[in-house]
Design an enzyme around this catalytic site. Structure first.
Site, short mmCIF file in Angstrom:
data_model
loop_
_atom_site.label_atom_id
_atom_site.label_comp_id
_atom_site.label_asym_id
_atom_site.label_seq_id
_atom_site.Cartn_x
_atom_site.Cartn_y
_atom_site.Cartn_z
N HIS A 16 4.90 -40.22 -34.38
CA HIS A 16 4.42 -40.28 -35.76
C HIS A 16 2.98 -39.80 -35.81
O HIS A 16 2.34 -39.59 -34.78
CB HIS A 16 4.50 -41.72 -36.28
N ASP A 71 -0.76 -40.85 -37.98
CA ASP A 71 -1.26 -42.10 -38.56
C ASP A 71 -1.65 -42.01 -40.02
O ASP A 71 -1.81 -43.04 -40.67
CB ASP A 71 -2.48 -42.59 -37.75
N HIS A 129 1.99 -38.60 -32.04
CA HIS A 129 1.98 -39.34 -30.78
C HIS A 129 3.03 -40.43 -30.82
O HIS A 129 3.52 -40.83 -31.88
CB HIS A 129 0.59 -39.95 -30.53
N ARG A 163 2.40 -54.93 -21.63
CA ARG A 163 1.31 -53.99 -21.95
C ARG A 163 0.54 -54.53 -23.13
O ARG A 163 1.11 -54.82 -24.19
CB ARG A 163 1.90 -52.62 -22.27
#
Length: 728
Positions: free
Chosen positions: A556, A558, A628, A638
């Site tokens: 996508h 931002d 990204h 993570r």
């Protein structure tokens, strides 16, 4: 010879000697091929029209017709390329510039012109010869292609966009779906594999390949490359044998690779003489006859020089294997020596020295071989490579002449080009560019540290160029290991609604530090405001993890809606159009998967990847130039702080402003209460370490868990609102 002398001594006779090399190489490489190809028994349809019809059938879900038309388009594409290669080879001998007499040399001899000066009659004669040969060559090609294609060659002129799709094997992308729908698994798998070999970063095809591997009824041999390059298959096999000391097999495969590679090189060079698109068309329209011919021919010469990179680059890779042809002889000389064939080893050593005549190690090996063989056995380099080197150097001379005198540019693809061949002006320009590069690196300081960054110790690890995009950067050492651990603890406690006041302050400080870094790097002189701040952790799911290709966050942009089909990004709701820059501050690396990656606007072609680690900050502009996504975490957890920034103060993050004001008030209260401002406090023994805890941040009620009680007893726990929204 030095550049100052070779240009002045250049003559048409030198040019003709260069051209005479070409047919000889072709004859050596393809002696078994017919001089002129036979006429086509079937008319070849233009591959672009077949491709367009195939795609229409595909989107209409007429799978059988789509498969037929797409296969025919690939067959037509291959047939057209072979016809052009064959006709270029045939017409080069039939009406090449090297054929026939050289009238200007005869005229010089008759008139006793001496030092090579031409009379007007000689000049006119040579010009006529050139023009006549040019027209003969064009006539030959037109006639040959007409017979091979079964019609006018002009029917096969195709746009650059369509040519690129075929070069990137895009028709196989459609074919694999069509075959799958037709339940032809073998054809579907081979089509998918053929496309994936040349497009290893294509995410959807990667998932499809993994599915095919797990699918019942799919055989391993179905994963075959339908456009495999013979020289690459042989080269990789030869290198494998070489590495495990199977030298006889290595020799066989490396010799096969060399032979097929040279054939592929000649095929590529022949295609350079096909339809070309000159750069800067507006300027080229103003060129005269000879300027236009020179510009076109220089493009052909550059294309021929680049062919070595084409054959030295494995499908699906960006970088080529350096010194592809010389490396064959480096490996072969050693392999031949190990199997006891000293004569062949000596020949390969002598051939390698054609490229690098001052290589001392190879000179010593050649001297050793000569001593072992004795004076009776002659040692010489391979003639075909000798001709290859001569031809390449002659072409480079022409190109460098144009670089020096006509303002052309040229990136030499071969590192073995003799330095004396390069004009002094070009060397000076190269030194200047290298100096600027060194200066740029030195400006960054030790370990890539940028003087423009507002914090000591923070280093630039990758810039936009290294990340293959624009407005991208990776920086390290933004946080220390201990700071990462403290914020990770905050993430754990936040799940229970309890946080350490100290860690909450550190979270705000770390995000503010990141903002200042991004602001100084991308928008110096302009204020960046927080748009959204988010501490988020992702934990691997339970169960089988091997072979997972799914994403934690789909591709996508931002601040716009990514449209991969249209290769664009729409600025419309619900996208956060006011966001200008994005950043992720990583807190750990003790997990598997979870890499951030950038793609083209097609959302599938990966351009760069970033591996998380403690204190690493990756920042980029938020628009459609930086699509990204994030790979799924396959083991461990993570954690990162995701940050978005805006240049518009009206869109500032209100919650953060409230949190910063609360921190300011708390700091002031702690400071005032740490000072014994009354005798009563002093007599009561109240010290600064016993200051009351600050008020709880807005959010849900304090947890009553055992951990919360323990923290409460130490005076360190406070509630904090949790954001469940996961935008990144």
């Amino acid at each position: 010879m030095p550049s100052s002398s070779w240009s002045s001594s250049w003559s048409w006779s030198s040019w003709c000697r260069c051209r005479c090399l070409v047919p000889l190489v072709v004859v050596l490489l393809a002696a078994s091929r017919a001089h002129f190809p036979p006429a086509s028994s079937r008319r070849l349809d233009p591959y672009d029209s077949l491709y367009a019809d195939g795609r229409r059938a595909y989107f209409a879900q007429d799978w059988a017709r789509a498969a037929e038309l797409l296969q025919r388009s690939l067959h037509s594409y291959a047939g057209l390329r072979e016809a052009r290669r064959a006709c270029q080879r045939g017409c080069r001998g039939e009406a090449g510039f090297a054929a026939g007499a050289r009238p200007w040399e005869e005229r010089e001899g008759e008139e006793g012109g001496g030092g090579g000066s031409f009379s007007s009659s000689s000049s006119s004669s040579s010009s006529f010869f050139f023009e006549r040969r040019l027209l003969q060559r064009a006539e030959c090609l037109e006639e040959c292609l007409g017979r091979r294609l079964g019609g006018q060659p002009t029917r096969h002129r195709v746009s650059r966009a369509v040519r690129q799709e075929f070069e990137e094997r895009e028709p196989y992308n459609y074919l694999q779906v069509a075959f799958f729908k037709l339940k032809k698994l073998d054809e579907a798998v081979s089509s998918a594999h053929t496309f994936f070999v040349a497009n290893p970063q294509h995410l959807q095809m990667r998932e499809d390949i993994e599915k095919y591997h797990r699918m019942a009824g799919v055989k391993l041999e179905s994963f075959r490359d339908l456009q495999a390059m013979p020289h690459w298959e042989a080269y990789e096999a030869g290198v494998r044998h070489y590495r495990v000391d199977n030298y006889r097999q290595a020799v066989t495969k490396l010799e096969e690779s060399l032979k097929e590679g040279l054939v592929a090189l000649e095929d590529c060079r022949a295609l350079c003489e096909g339809p070309q698109v000159l750069e800067d068309n507006e300027d080229n329209m103003q060129l005269g006859l000879y300027e236009a011919i020179a510009a076109y021919y220089l493009q052909v010469l550059k294309c021929r020089q680049q062919c070595i990179l084409d054959i030295a680059t494995k499908p699906g890779r960006v970088s080529s294997t350096e010194d592809f042809i010389p490396s064959h002889f480096d490996l072969l000389q050693f392999a031949y020596e190990r199997i006891g064939n000293q004569a062949a080893a000596a020949e390969c050593a002598a051939t390698y020295l054609l490229f690098y005549p001052t290589d001392e190690a190879m000179q010593e090996k050649l001297k050793q071989y000569r001593a072992e063989l004795g004076e009776d056995i002659p040692v010489a380099a391979r003639e075909i490579i000798h001709l290859y080197v001569q031809r390449s150097l002659m072409e480079k001379k022409l190109i460098y002449y144009a670089v020096e005198h006509l303002g052309e540019t040229f990136q030499d693809p071969e590192p073995w080009t003799p330095e004396e061949l390069i004009p002094e002006s070009v060397k000076e320009k190269q030194k200047e560019d290298q100096g600027k590069q060194s200066l740029r690196i030195s400006d960054l300081g030790p370990q890539g540290k940028s003087e423009s960054l507002p914090f000591e110790g923070v280093t630039i690890t990758m810039d936009s160029q290294q990340l293959n995009g624009s407005q991208r950067v990776v920086l390290d050492r933004v946080l220390t290991e201990s700071e990462c651990k403290d914020i990770l603890q905050l993430a754990e406690l936040a799940q229970e609604g309890v946080v350490s006041w100290k860690d909450a302050k550190l979270f705000l400080q770390a995000s503010e530090k990141s903002r200042e870094i991004v602001e100084s790097y991308f928008t110096p002189g302009k204020r960046l405001y927080f748009s959204f701040t988010h501490l988020v952790c992702r934990t691997a799911t339970e169960g089988e993890q091997e072979g997972r290709m799914d994403l934690s966050h789909p591709v996508h942009a931002d601040n716009c809606l990514l449209d991969p089909e249209g290769n664009t990004c729409w600025k419309e709701p619900p996208a956060y159009m006011y966001r200008d820059y994005s950043a992720i501050l990583y807190l750990n690396d003790d997990f598997q998967g979870g890499n951030l990656f950038f793609t083209e606007t097609d959302a599938v072609t990966i351009t760069a990847q970033v591996r998380p680690k403690c204190g690493r900050l990756v920042a980029f502009s938020s628009g459609g130039e930086n699509p990204h996504g994030v790979w799924a975490v396959t083991q461990g957890r993570r954690c990162a702080i995701a940050l978005w920034y805006t240049l518009s103060p009206e869109h500032v993050e209100q919650e953060r402003s409230q949190a910063e004001e609360l921190v300011k008030q708390t700091n002031e209260r702690e400071q005032s209460e740490s000072e014994p401002d009354s005798e009563e406090n002093a007599r009561a023994g109240h010290g600064g370490g016993d200051s009351p805890e600050p008020p709880a941040l807005q959010g849900r009620a304090r947890s009553t868990s055992r951990r919360a009680k323990s923290d409460s007893e130490s005076g360190a726990q406070h509630t904090m609102g949790q954001r469940t929204r996961d935008e990144f």
